[in-house]
Design an enzyme around this catalytic site. Structure first.
Site, short mmCIF file in Angstrom:
data_model
loop_
_atom_site.label_atom_id
_atom_site.label_comp_id
_atom_site.label_asym_id
_atom_site.label_seq_id
_atom_site.Cartn_x
_atom_site.Cartn_y
_atom_site.Cartn_z
CG ASP A 31 3.41 -11.86 10.01
OD1 ASP A 31 3.54 -10.78 10.60
OD2 ASP A 31 3.36 -11.96 8.78
CG ASN A 35 2.84 -3.72 6.78
OD1 ASN A 35 2.11 -2.78 7.08
ND2 ASN A 35 3.22 -3.95 5.53
CG ASP A 58 10.70 -9.70 15.64
OD1 ASP A 58 11.74 -9.99 15.00
OD2 ASP A 58 10.19 -8.57 15.62
CB SER A 124 13.14 -6.47 -4.26
OG SER A 124 12.69 -5.37 -4.99
CE1 TYR A 148 12.36 -3.99 0.97
CE2 TYR A 148 12.42 -3.07 -1.25
CZ TYR A 148 12.05 -4.07 -0.38
OH TYR A 148 11.37 -5.16 -0.86
CE LYS A 152 13.55 -7.46 0.63
NZ LYS A 152 13.03 -8.59 1.39
CG PHE A 217 4.05 10.25 -8.55
CD1 PHE A 217 3.45 11.40 -8.04
CD2 PHE A 217 3.98 9.09 -7.79
CE1 PHE A 217 2.80 11.38 -6.80
CE2 PHE A 217 3.34 9.06 -6.56
CZ PHE A 217 2.74 10.21 -6.07
CG ASP A 294 9.07 6.82 -9.08
OD1 ASP A 294 9.30 5.96 -8.22
OD2 ASP A 294 7.92 7.27 -9.31
P1 NAD Z 1 3.93 -7.37 3.81
O1 NAD Z 1 4.36 -6.24 4.66
O2 NAD Z 1 2.50 -7.46 3.41
O3 NAD Z 1 4.35 -8.77 4.48
C1 NAD Z 1 5.49 -8.90 5.27
C2 NAD Z 1 5.06 -9.59 6.56
O4 NAD Z 1 6.21 -9.75 7.41
C3 NAD Z 1 4.03 -8.79 7.35
O5 NAD Z 1 2.93 -9.64 7.67
C4 NAD Z 1 4.78 -8.34 8.60
O6 NAD Z 1 3.92 -8.27 9.72
C5 NAD Z 1 5.84 -9.42 8.73
N1 NAD Z 1 7.07 -9.00 9.40
C6 NAD Z 1 7.83 -7.91 9.17
N2 NAD Z 1 8.90 -7.89 9.99
C7 NAD Z 1 8.83 -9.01 10.73
C8 NAD Z 1 9.64 -9.56 11.76
N3 NAD Z 1 10.73 -8.92 12.18
N4 NAD Z 1 9.29 -10.74 12.31
C9 NAD Z 1 8.15 -11.39 11.91
N5 NAD Z 1 7.34 -10.91 10.96
C10 NAD Z 1 7.68 -9.73 10.37
O7 NAD Z 1 4.86 -7.34 2.51
P2 NAD Z 1 4.78 -8.20 1.19
O8 NAD Z 1 4.43 -7.29 0.08
O9 NAD Z 1 4.00 -9.42 1.40
O10 NAD Z 1 6.32 -8.57 1.01
C11 NAD Z 1 6.86 -9.80 1.44
C12 NAD Z 1 8.35 -9.80 1.14
O11 NAD Z 1 8.54 -9.58 -0.25
C13 NAD Z 1 9.11 -8.69 1.87
O12 NAD Z 1 10.36 -9.21 2.27
C14 NAD Z 1 9.31 -7.66 0.79
O13 NAD Z 1 10.46 -6.89 1.00
C15 NAD Z 1 9.44 -8.51 -0.46
N6 NAD Z 1 9.08 -7.80 -1.70
C16 NAD Z 1 7.85 -7.21 -1.79
C17 NAD Z 1 7.53 -6.51 -2.97
C18 NAD Z 1 6.19 -5.81 -3.09
O14 NAD Z 1 6.06 -4.93 -3.94
N7 NAD Z 1 5.17 -6.17 -2.33
C19 NAD Z 1 8.43 -6.44 -4.03
C20 NAD Z 1 9.66 -7.09 -3.89
C21 NAD Z 1 9.97 -7.76 -2.71
N1 UDP Z 2 2.74 6.00 -9.36
C1 UDP Z 2 1.94 7.10 -9.62
N2 UDP Z 2 1.11 7.54 -8.62
C2 UDP Z 2 1.00 6.93 -7.41
C3 UDP Z 2 1.81 5.78 -7.16
C4 UDP Z 2 2.67 5.36 -8.17
O1 UDP Z 2 1.99 7.69 -10.69
O2 UDP Z 2 0.23 7.38 -6.55
C5 UDP Z 2 3.64 5.50 -10.43
C6 UDP Z 2 5.10 5.50 -10.05
O3 UDP Z 2 5.68 6.77 -10.34
C7 UDP Z 2 5.64 4.37 -10.92
C8 UDP Z 2 4.47 3.39 -11.00
O4 UDP Z 2 3.31 4.15 -10.67
O5 UDP Z 2 5.91 4.83 -12.23
C9 UDP Z 2 4.59 2.22 -10.02
O6 UDP Z 2 4.82 2.74 -8.71
P1 UDP Z 2 4.76 1.82 -7.43
O7 UDP Z 2 5.05 2.69 -6.25
O8 UDP Z 2 3.52 1.02 -7.44
O9 UDP Z 2 5.95 0.78 -7.68
P2 UDP Z 2 7.56 1.04 -7.72
O10 UDP Z 2 7.80 2.48 -7.90
O11 UDP Z 2 8.03 0.50 -6.44
O12 UDP Z 2 8.01 0.25 -8.90
#
Ligand code: NAD
Ligand code: UDP
Length: 334
Positions: A31, A35, A58, A124, A148, A152, A217, A294
């Site tokens: 990592d 973040n 990285d 995602s 974003y 993906k 929202f 949204d």
């Molecule tokens: P996060 O930001 O907590 O974790 C991602 C990690 O990757 C962080 O620790 C960051 O430091 C590291 N990172 C970022 N860019 C890097 C790089 N270039 N080299 C090395 N390390 C790097 O996010 P998360 O919620 O744990 O998400 C993990 C994965 O899942 C991501 O790819 C994200 O897009 C995907 N994802 C997350 C969600 C969500 O809602 N959390 C939903 C769908 C998909």
């Molecule tokens: N949401 C909200 N207030 C906030 C953050 C999110 O009402 O401060 C709502 C948003 O409009 C959505 C749901 O909560 O209907 C989930 O949002 P989130 O950002 O957690 O996930 P995503 O939109 O990525 O699915």
């Protein structure tokens, strides 16, 4: 197995690390901490009860990845590393092309050079875009609505082509729905820096008093109570889904796309209600205009994960809220 977790110090990676280590796998976290915090590694060691290999780097550094893949004799990679803020991706798409797409290309180059051919990728539900029908199944058309989501989908397409090029590749793209909650220890969880953009960490900070009031929202959607509905999945269920995917890949080569969700949707107001019960706090809220971009409602068809991976997400929204609360309330005491 020896498993490399890129982005393994982040929210989902750290919870998956616990599940894999407790199942007896050797894990290596890679990592760049853009973040996440290094302190999470010591918290993980506390949960697991043994030391963890962490490499700061990285994923765009191919040479370093090659060294790590060789040195730790990695069998499989789970690729979590990437950026995930939708708004930031709209404002600075090149940053997202670089981290998420270029980062994956670099990883694939390193894997090819070292003949590591088993990969689980964090995709995602955002790849689906505007629902043509619900629930989204894996055959639903893909049409992401922001950079974003584009990154993906671009990575998924690369991985499909790669698997087609050589039958030795074993690749699973896991399309996550809305991961929330935390490990039961309260030591690790979702702790975004700055004001959270997502509902659950925002709610948690209103409950601790760090934030004053939740803006809901939109309350005029065509949903059960007018507020947005999502398929929230407990991060520990999600973590277990990764282990199920790795076991599946052991026996099945090729390219596989699987939703990881519960198949159920919960509204914003239902989440607020559950969070109030979990925290025993009143959540102040106000209704605000809809947030740009949204969708009113979406949720997963989760049958493929059950049939293919033998995995289902069973933890309740109540457990998601109570674990998120345990994490957030212990954080704010520090
Ligand atoms: P996060 O930001 O907590 O974790 C991602 C990690 O990757 C962080 O620790 C960051 O430091 C590291 N990172 C970022 N860019 C890097 C790089 N270039 N080299 C090395 N390390 C790097 O996010 P998360 O919620 O744990 O998400 C993990 C994965 O899942 C991501 O790819 C994200 O897009 C995907 N994802 C997350 C969600 C969500 O809602 N959390 C939903 C769908 C998909
Ligand atoms: N949401 C909200 N207030 C906030 C953050 C999110 O009402 O401060 C709502 C948003 O409009 C959505 C749901 O909560 O209907 C989930 O949002 P989130 O950002 O957690 O996930 P995503 O939109 O990525 O699915």
């Amino acid at each position: 197995m020896n498993i490399l977790l890129t982005g393994g110090v982040g929210y989902i990676g750290s919870h998956t690390a616990v599940v894999l280590a407790q199942a007896g796998h050797q894990i290596v976290l890679f990592d760049n901490l853009c973040n996440s915090l290094k302190e999470t590694v010591s918290r993980l060691e506390k949960i697991i009860g043994s030391s963890i290999v962490f490499v700061e780097g990285d994923v765009r550094n191919t040479e370093l990845l090659i060294t790590v893949l060789q040195e730790y004799q990695i069998d499989s990679v789970i690729h979590f590393a990437g950026l995930k803020a939708v708004g930031e991706s709209v404002a600075n798409p090149v940053l997202y092309f670089s981290n998420n797409v270029q980062g994956t290309i670099s990883l694939l180059q390193a894997m090819q050079a070292t003949q590591v051919n088993s990969l689980v990728f964090s995709s995602s539900a955002t790849v689906y875009g505007e629902p043509v029908y619900l629930p989204y199944d894996e055959e639903h058309p893909t049409n992401p609505i922001n950079p974003y989501g584009d990154t993906k989908l671009q990575v998924e397409i690369m991985l499909r082509d790669l698997a087609n090029s050589n039958p030795d590749w074993k690749i699973a793209c896991l399309r996550y729905f809305n991961p929330v909650g935390a490990h039961e220890s309260g030591l690790i969880g979702d702790d975004p820096s700055g004001t959270p953009g997502n509902l659950m960490p925002y709610l948690a900070r209103v409950a601790t008093g760090q934030l004053e009031c939740l803006s809901v929202f939109g309350n005029d959607y065509e949903t059960r109570d007018g507020t947005g509905e999502r398929d929230y999945i407990h991060v520990m269920d999600l973590a277990e889904g990764h282990m199920a995917a790795l076991s599946f890949l052991n026996a099945h080569a090729g390219f596989h796309v699987v939703n990881l969700g519960t198949g159920k949707s919960t509204s914003v107001l239902e989440c607020v209600n559950e969070f109030e019960k979990a925290s025993n706090k009143k959540i102040a809220l106000r209704f605000a205009p809809r947030r740009d971009g949204d969708l009113p409602i979406y949720f997963a068809k989760a049958d493929l994960a059950k049939h293919k991976l033998g995995w289902t997400a069973d933890r309740s929204v109540s457990e998601m809220c109570s674990s998120a609360w345990k994490f957030q309330s212990s954080q704010s005491k520090q």
